[in-house]
Write a protein that holds these residues in place. Structure first.
Motif, PDB file in Angstrom:
ATOM      1  N   HIS A  74      41.281  33.979  30.313  1.00  0.00           N
ATOM      2  CA  HIS A  74      42.867  33.704  30.188  1.00  0.00           C
ATOM      3  C   HIS A  74      43.338  33.121  31.632  1.00  0.00           C
ATOM      4  CE1 HIS A  74      42.740  36.249  26.688  1.00  0.00           C
ATOM      5  NE2 HIS A  74      43.709  35.076  26.113  1.00  0.00           N
ATOM      6  N   TYR A  75      42.676  33.783  32.763  1.00  0.00           N
ATOM      7  CA  TYR A  75      43.330  33.291  33.837  1.00  0.00           C
ATOM      8  C   TYR A  75      42.554  32.234  34.659  1.00  0.00           C
ATOM      9  CZ  TYR A  75      45.363  33.709  38.464  1.00  0.00           C
ATOM     10  OH  TYR A  75      46.147  33.509  39.797  1.00  0.00           O
ATOM     11  N   PHE A 102      40.494  38.419  32.451  1.00  0.00           N
ATOM     12  CA  PHE A 102      40.393  37.220  33.796  1.00  0.00           C
ATOM     13  C   PHE A 102      39.740  35.861  33.690  1.00  0.00           C
ATOM     14  CE2 PHE A 102      39.427  35.874  37.768  1.00  0.00           C
ATOM     15  CZ  PHE A 102      40.824  35.978  38.753  1.00  0.00           C
ATOM     16  N   LYS A 160      40.443  30.261  32.590  1.00  0.00           N
ATOM     17  CA  LYS A 160      40.358  29.540  31.325  1.00  0.00           C
ATOM     18  C   LYS A 160      39.085  28.870  31.120  1.00  0.00           C
ATOM     19  CE  LYS A 160      45.118  28.673  31.074  1.00  0.00           C
ATOM     20  NZ  LYS A 160      45.859  29.744  30.837  1.00  0.00           N
ATOM     21  N   CYS A 169      46.061  43.184  36.427  1.00  0.00           N
ATOM     22  CA  CYS A 169      44.786  43.159  36.831  1.00  0.00           C
ATOM     23  C   CYS A 169      44.896  43.878  38.429  1.00  0.00           C
ATOM     24  CB  CYS A 169      44.061  41.904  36.715  1.00  0.00           C
ATOM     25  SG  CYS A 169      43.573  41.147  35.329  1.00  0.00           S
ATOM     26  N   ASN A 222      48.699  39.308  32.181  1.00  0.00           N
ATOM     27  CA  ASN A 222      48.803  38.805  33.260  1.00  0.00           C
ATOM     28  C   ASN A 222      48.005  39.339  34.443  1.00  0.00           C
ATOM     29  OD1 ASN A 222      50.284  40.905  34.654  1.00  0.00           O
ATOM     30  ND2 ASN A 222      52.299  40.540  33.226  1.00  0.00           N
ATOM     31  N   PHE A 223      48.120  38.474  35.355  1.00  0.00           N
ATOM     32  CA  PHE A 223      47.311  38.861  36.776  1.00  0.00           C
ATOM     33  C   PHE A 223      47.802  40.072  37.373  1.00  0.00           C
ATOM     34  CE2 PHE A 223      45.940  38.313  41.122  1.00  0.00           C
ATOM     35  CZ  PHE A 223      44.443  38.215  40.810  1.00  0.00           C
TER      36      PHE A 223
END
Length: 62
Positions: A48-49, A45, A51, A14, A10-11
């Motif tokens: 997944h974040y 990042f 995309k 990070c 998840n962010f």
């Protein structure tokens, strides 16, 4: 070691890694592990974040 424990899912994780940059002594002591984990974080990042699938390493070794 703190860096070994990070799982990028998840962010917020990070952001936690980036907060470690404030501790200059820690970063200097574990700079190689920090670099490796940072590369994993950037790849997570982007994939997944954001995309954006890349299918290849994001950062080039220098």
């Amino acid at each position: 070691m703190i860096m070994q424990a990070f799982e990028f899912n998840n962010f917020e994780k990070c952001r936690e890694v980036m907060d470690l940059l404030d501790d200059v002594q820690y970063v200097e002591k574990y700079k190689h592990q920090f670099r490796d984990r940072f590369e994993e974080m950037v790849s997570w990042f982007i994939d997944h974040y954001l995309k954006i699938p890349t299918g290849r390493p994001i950062l080039e070794a220098h």
